[in-house]
Design a protein around this motif. Structure first.
Motif, PDB file in Angstrom:
ATOM      1  N   CYS A 657       0.856  -1.185   0.000  1.00 25.33           N
ATOM      2  CA  CYS A 657       0.000   0.000   0.000  1.00 25.33           C
ATOM      3  C   CYS A 657       0.896   1.241   0.000  1.00 25.33           C
ATOM      4  O   CYS A 657       1.832   1.340   0.793  1.00 25.33           O
ATOM      5  CB  CYS A 657      -0.893  -0.017   1.230  1.00 25.33           C
ATOM      6  SG  CYS A 657      -1.896   1.462   1.437  1.00 25.33           S
ATOM      7  N   GLU A 658       0.590   2.168  -0.904  1.00 27.33           N
ATOM      8  CA  GLU A 658       1.402   3.386  -1.005  1.00 27.33           C
ATOM      9  C   GLU A 658       0.603   4.637  -0.658  1.00 27.33           C
ATOM     10  O   GLU A 658       1.062   5.754  -0.884  1.00 27.33           O
ATOM     11  CB  GLU A 658       1.991   3.508  -2.405  1.00 27.33           C
ATOM     12  CG  GLU A 658       2.968   2.389  -2.728  1.00 27.33           C
ATOM     13  CD  GLU A 658       3.748   2.645  -4.006  1.00 27.33           C
ATOM     14  OE1 GLU A 658       3.342   3.531  -4.784  1.00 27.33           O
ATOM     15  OE2 GLU A 658       4.763   1.956  -4.219  1.00 27.33           O
ATOM     16  N   GLY A 659      -0.556   4.456  -0.087  1.00 30.47           N
ATOM     17  CA  GLY A 659      -1.328   5.626   0.314  1.00 30.47           C
ATOM     18  C   GLY A 659      -2.763   5.271   0.627  1.00 30.47           C
ATOM     19  O   GLY A 659      -3.346   4.365   0.020  1.00 30.47           O
ATOM     20  N   ILE A 660      -3.320   5.962   1.591  1.00 28.00           N
ATOM     21  CA  ILE A 660      -4.719   5.794   1.954  1.00 28.00           C
ATOM     22  C   ILE A 660      -5.303   7.171   2.213  1.00 28.00           C
ATOM     23  O   ILE A 660      -4.710   7.973   2.943  1.00 28.00           O
ATOM     24  CB  ILE A 660      -4.867   4.868   3.187  1.00 28.00           C
ATOM     25  CG1 ILE A 660      -6.340   4.695   3.577  1.00 28.00           C
ATOM     26  CG2 ILE A 660      -4.054   5.356   4.346  1.00 28.00           C
ATOM     27  CD1 ILE A 660      -6.543   3.647   4.650  1.00 28.00           C
ATOM     28  N   THR A 661      -6.417   7.464   1.577  1.00 28.92           N
ATOM     29  CA  THR A 661      -7.027   8.786   1.676  1.00 28.92           C
ATOM     30  C   THR A 661      -8.518   8.656   1.956  1.00 28.92           C
ATOM     31  O   THR A 661      -9.235   7.985   1.210  1.00 28.92           O
ATOM     32  CB  THR A 661      -6.834   9.585   0.375  1.00 28.92           C
ATOM     33  OG1 THR A 661      -5.444   9.659   0.058  1.00 28.92           O
ATOM     34  CG2 THR A 661      -7.408  10.991   0.520  1.00 28.92           C
ATOM     35  N   VAL A 678      -4.066   3.309  -2.644  1.00 24.91           N
ATOM     36  CA  VAL A 678      -3.137   3.106  -3.755  1.00 24.91           C
ATOM     37  C   VAL A 678      -2.285   1.871  -3.450  1.00 24.91           C
ATOM     38  O   VAL A 678      -1.650   1.790  -2.392  1.00 24.91           O
ATOM     39  CB  VAL A 678      -2.229   4.332  -3.968  1.00 24.91           C
ATOM     40  CG1 VAL A 678      -1.243   4.065  -5.109  1.00 24.91           C
ATOM     41  CG2 VAL A 678      -3.059   5.571  -4.247  1.00 24.91           C
ATOM     42  N   VAL A 679      -2.304   0.891  -4.355  1.00 28.29           N
ATOM     43  CA  VAL A 679      -1.518  -0.323  -4.167  1.00 28.29           C
ATOM     44  C   VAL A 679      -0.600  -0.524  -5.371  1.00 28.29           C
ATOM     45  O   VAL A 679      -0.930  -0.126  -6.492  1.00 28.29           O
ATOM     46  CB  VAL A 679      -2.416  -1.565  -3.975  1.00 28.29           C
ATOM     47  CG1 VAL A 679      -3.216  -1.454  -2.692  1.00 28.29           C
ATOM     48  CG2 VAL A 679      -3.335  -1.773  -5.150  1.00 28.29           C
ATOM     49  N   ARG A 680       0.545  -1.126  -5.116  1.00 27.18           N
ATOM     50  CA  ARG A 680       1.533  -1.352  -6.175  1.00 27.18           C
ATOM     51  C   ARG A 680       2.041  -2.797  -6.113  1.00 27.18           C
ATOM     52  O   ARG A 680       2.227  -3.360  -5.036  1.00 27.18           O
ATOM     53  CB  ARG A 680       2.707  -0.391  -6.045  1.00 27.18           C
ATOM     54  CG  ARG A 680       3.712  -0.483  -7.216  1.00 27.18           C
ATOM     55  CD  ARG A 680       4.862   0.498  -7.046  1.00 27.18           C
ATOM     56  NE  ARG A 680       4.407   1.875  -7.007  1.00 27.18           N
ATOM     57  CZ  ARG A 680       4.165   2.622  -8.089  1.00 27.18           C
ATOM     58  NH1 ARG A 680       4.350   2.095  -9.303  1.00 27.18           N
ATOM     59  NH2 ARG A 680       3.771   3.867  -7.966  1.00 27.18           N
ATOM     60  N   VAL A 691      -7.468  -6.920  -1.916  1.00 27.47           N
ATOM     61  CA  VAL A 691      -7.366  -5.810  -0.972  1.00 27.47           C
ATOM     62  C   VAL A 691      -8.632  -5.824  -0.113  1.00 27.47           C
ATOM     63  O   VAL A 691      -9.749  -5.856  -0.627  1.00 27.47           O
ATOM     64  CB  VAL A 691      -7.218  -4.469  -1.712  1.00 27.47           C
ATOM     65  CG1 VAL A 691      -7.084  -3.323  -0.715  1.00 27.47           C
ATOM     66  CG2 VAL A 691      -6.005  -4.515  -2.645  1.00 27.47           C
ATOM     67  N   GLN A 692      -8.439  -5.806   1.200  1.00 26.01           N
ATOM     68  CA  GLN A 692      -9.542  -5.999   2.141  1.00 26.01           C
ATOM     69  C   GLN A 692      -9.699  -4.784   3.048  1.00 26.01           C
ATOM     70  O   GLN A 692      -8.705  -4.253   3.562  1.00 26.01           O
ATOM     71  CB  GLN A 692      -9.291  -7.258   2.970  1.00 26.01           C
ATOM     72  CG  GLN A 692      -9.119  -8.502   2.126  1.00 26.01           C
ATOM     73  CD  GLN A 692      -8.339  -9.606   2.807  1.00 26.01           C
ATOM     74  OE1 GLN A 692      -8.470  -9.817   4.017  1.00 26.01           O
ATOM     75  NE2 GLN A 692      -7.508 -10.309   2.051  1.00 26.01           N
TER      76      GLN A 692
END
Length: 791
Positions: A657-661, A678-680, A691-692
């Protein structure tokens, strides 16, 4: 003049009223039960009789031919009762239907039902993976496709009601019927159940799905079959009723089946609050409620809440039951029940109205017969979907880098499940289900892991040794009904303790490069297996001497890849740290060998994610991820918890995970939570991740679980690629049940947690729900959604 009920142009309610007015009390009673028959194409039908009669409390009855003259509501499993070619079975069913339609006074057709949980339960039908496999795909659309194909096979053989899906929420994997569940999360179970119901029934609802086992069956005392359930209504509603509510309101399920147990001393088959108040008055169920096999008889035989069969019939039908299955053990005493004023003819008319309404809706009066030339079993598309389910459910728990196997190594394939077709099947698949009746059918359509690996790697690259037995001879068990064995001998366990095959397996392992050892369960009803209905356990150690086999193989120093099949997870007693790989395959059905080999050789990615936690030990039971904080004990119990948690599973690559908004920290109580993640793909291979999104109510007026799944999304990305997932979660889904039985959403703070399992949380944030307390309307919002944007 032609009677109104035979005029297909008239509204269903008019046809029902006309027919009902013409019926005698005996003809009405006949519609309220089934007959379990061994059908014959020459019309020489006979009643099925075996050890289950003791369970149901059967006694002598009037000759079958005489009883059939007044009609019958349903016929129990015309093709699934014995080994019969589908065409012959359909011809026999048509013969019986012809007699009912053309030779009885009113010509009311029977409705034929079959088991449909893991495919149509009849000879030569497609043997689908287990419900645990369905759930492990985390793919509702794929589950709907599978159920659609099962429904097609059912229709083609004349089945108009399928006794599936199972909506029990797993709480304790010692329970033998764990294999029949979609998993331990109530909302995920509801999502999968809706998909299954929609697929099986189709847009016309011309095959009735049957939701079972209503309700709480999986939280039985000690995880024992039929045992009492100790629950208050709040937890019952939030955990166990939720999937049923979803499947009724969102998928329009055509039937519901109550369970055998009692809740707080009230048996399910006589619970008017559950069967009438909730199902019909609150949820609006408009189909039929059918008994679990023998469930009405248990009211006097086991539960002791009635004196005799007549009173049991009255209790069940007054509570909300419509049809007694599988026979007429109690319904044949309805005349006596009416005479004793235990039930009124007004109630009988109400019930028969529902039964006839469904028969008219299904078109049975216009099309009572099945086309023998249109039977559609084992089609290419159906087999493909079965394989897709099996492959997508393969769940990789350990991998030290050996998987996928490279090139064509010399592989020792070892283990009692490596070349046993029945080891890939569930208890409600046809070949396994026959064992309880001391019958055996070929499972030639099943491809075993050994056969598939030989196909891919070549015979000269694959050695085989069985290593040990689980059960040496598959025979009907010796269940003692009910659970009390006072004065009656119990059969000793059929599980093998013979270790004589282990040395040969060790020798085979030593002369190869890699060891693939296949271990697990054998499904079988009532102690004829190690998992399945009535085959509960007190241990999470592999049955028999499989653990000793594993220890001997690991001791060779060769890399050992464990493939575990069956209906519940088992511990490897610490060997998890020493094996090269661990693949959980559950009961993957007839295509399971291909699915296992595809993942081992890298032809497919292991996309499955756990839907039941793998507890550290049996002492942790009951265990489930969405427990309450105090479940672990005070101080924290060392045996509590799970090595492999709900939602867990490895792939061929790694995601991060590269970000959560949070789009709006304050959300109105009537609104929806919007969260972007945002996932990579940080690995070197293309792959996927589930993704859960979990939620925790930080402060509530009642105790809430530590976390609850509210959304999920599979995303597939190339190496280095990323995607933005936008989750939309209705605030309605943050509800819980108050002591007054109402679902409510309280304003306040909720933790939002995103990860790739219930334990591995990548990132979290907090949303504040503002406004006043909301009581949920009848049709509250039950599902979330996700939009994926790949960069």
């Amino acid at each position: 003049m032609r009677p109104d009920y035979k005029d297909a142009k008239r509204p269903v309610n008019e046809r029902v009223a006309d027919l009902l007015a013409r019926m005698t009390p005996e003809e009405k009673f006949a519609q309220m039960h089934a007959y379990w028959l061994v059908l014959s194409a020459d019309g020489d039908h006979r009643e099925r009789s075996d050890m289950s009669d003791e369970f149901a409390g059967v006694s002598e009855q009037v000759a079958l031919a005489e009883r059939l003259k007044i009609g019958v509501g349903q016929i129990t499993r015309p093709l699934g009762t014995h080994i019969v070619e589908a065409k012959t079975g359909v011809r026999a069913a048509n013969r019986l239907q012809k007699m009912l339609v053309e030779e009885t006074r009113l010509g009311i057709p029977a409705l034929f039902h079959e088991e449909c949980l893991v495919g149509l339960l009849c000879k030569d039908a497609t043997l689908f993976p287990s419900s645990l496999n369905y759930g492990s795909t985390w793919d509702p659309e794929l589950v709907e496709r599978a159920a659609r194909q099962i429904g097609q096979e059912a229709r083609s053989t004349g089945c108009r009601q399928g006794l599936a899906p199972v909506l029990d929420v797993s709480r304790d994997v010692r329970w033998g019927r764990t294999e029949e569940t979609f998993g331990e999360d109530p909302w995920l179970v509801g999502v999968m159940a809706c998909a299954y119901v929609q697929g099986l029934q189709g847009e016309k609802r011309d095959v009735l799905a049957t939701l079972k086992h209503y309700v709480g069956h999986s939280f039985s005392e000690g995880a024992r079959n039929h045992a009492p359930v100790h629950l208050g209504f709040c937890e019952l509603n939030d955990t166990f009723l939720l999937p049923f509510e979803m499947a009724v309101k969102r998928a329009n399920a055509g039937s519901v089946m109550p369970a055998y147990h009692d809740i707080d001393n009230q048996p399910g088959h006589s619970d008017s609050y559950l069967l009438t108040t909730i199902l019909r008055e609150q949820w609006g169920v408009d189909g039929i409620i059918v008994a679990d096999y023998g469930g009405v008889s248990l009211l006097h035989q086991h539960h002791g809440v009635s004196h005799d069969a007549a009173q049991s019939a009255a209790l069940a039908f007054n509570a909300g039951l419509d049809v007694e299955l599988p026979k007429d053990d109690c319904a044949r005493h309805l005349a006596m029940a009416v005479e004793r004023r235990l039930i009124t003819m007004t109630k009988v008319d109400e019930i028969v109205t529902r039964i006839l309404t469904e028969k008219f809706r299904l078109g049975l009066f216009e099309q009572p017969y099945t086309d023998e030339s249109a039977i559609d079993l084992q089609s290419e598309e159906t087999r493909k979907v079965a394989r897709d389910i099996a492959t997508s459910s393969m769940t990789l728990l350990e991998n030290n880098g050996i998987l996928p196997l490279q090139g064509k190594p010399r592989v020792a394939v070892i283990g009692p499940t490596a070349d046993d077709p029945l080891a890939l099947l569930s208890g409600y698949s046809f070949p396994v289900h026959l064992i309880i009746s001391d019958m055996a059918d070929s499972a030639a359509q099943v491809t075993t892991p050994l056969a598939a690996l030989r196909h891919y790697l070549g015979d000269d690259h694959v050695d085989y040794a069985k290593g040990c037995h689980i059960i040496e001879t598959r025979l009907a068990g010796a269940p003692v009904f009910p659970g009390d064995s006072s004065g009656r001998p119990m059969q000793s366990s059929p599980v093998s303790t013979d270790q004589r095959l282990i040395p040969e397996a060790v020798a085979v392992a030593r002369r190869n490069d890699v060891v693939v050892v296949c271990v697990g369960d054998l499904a079988g009803l009532f102690q004829s297996g190690t998992v399945g209905e009535g085959s509960d356990t007190d241990s999470l150690t592999l049955p028999g001497v499989q653990q000793q086999l594993l220890e001997a193989l690991v001791a060779t120093g060769k890399p050992v890849v464990v493939v575990m099949t069956g209906g519940r997870p088992y511990n490897l007693q610490g060997l998890e740290d020493n094996v090269a790989g661990l693949l959980m395959a559950w009961a993957p059905g007839q295509e399971g060998g291909w699915a296992i080999a595809d993942v081992l050789t890298g032809r497919a990615e292991p996309q499955g994610r756990l839907v039941v936690s793998v507890p550290k030990s049996a002492g942790a039971m009951p265990y489930y991820y969405n427990h309450k904080l105090k479940s672990g004990g005070t101080p924290f119990a060392f045996h509590f918890g799970s090595r492999y948690p709900f939602g867990y599973g490895k792939g061929w690559t790694e995601f991060a995970c590269e970000g959560i908004t949070l789009l709006g920290p304050d959300v109105p109580v009537e609104g929806e939570v919007v969260l972007q993640v945002v996932v990579r793909n940080r690995g070197e291979r293309r792959g996927s991740e589930v993704v859960q999104l979990y939620v925790h109510d930080k402060v509530a007026s009642m105790v809430r679980p530590v976390k609850e799944l509210k959304a999920f999304q599979r995303v597939t990305l190339d190496p280095g690629a990323c995607a933005t997932l936008t989750f939309y979660v209705p605030v309605d889904m943050l509800n819980f049940t108050r002591r007054d039985g109402k679902r409510v959403v309280e304003p306040g703070e909720f933790d939002l947690m995103v990860g790739n399992s219930s334990a591995n949380i990548w990132a979290s944030t907090t949303v504040n729900v503002v406004g006043t307390l909301q009581i949920m309307p009848i049709n509250w919002q039950m599902v979330s959604r996700c939009v994926v944007n790949c960069e």
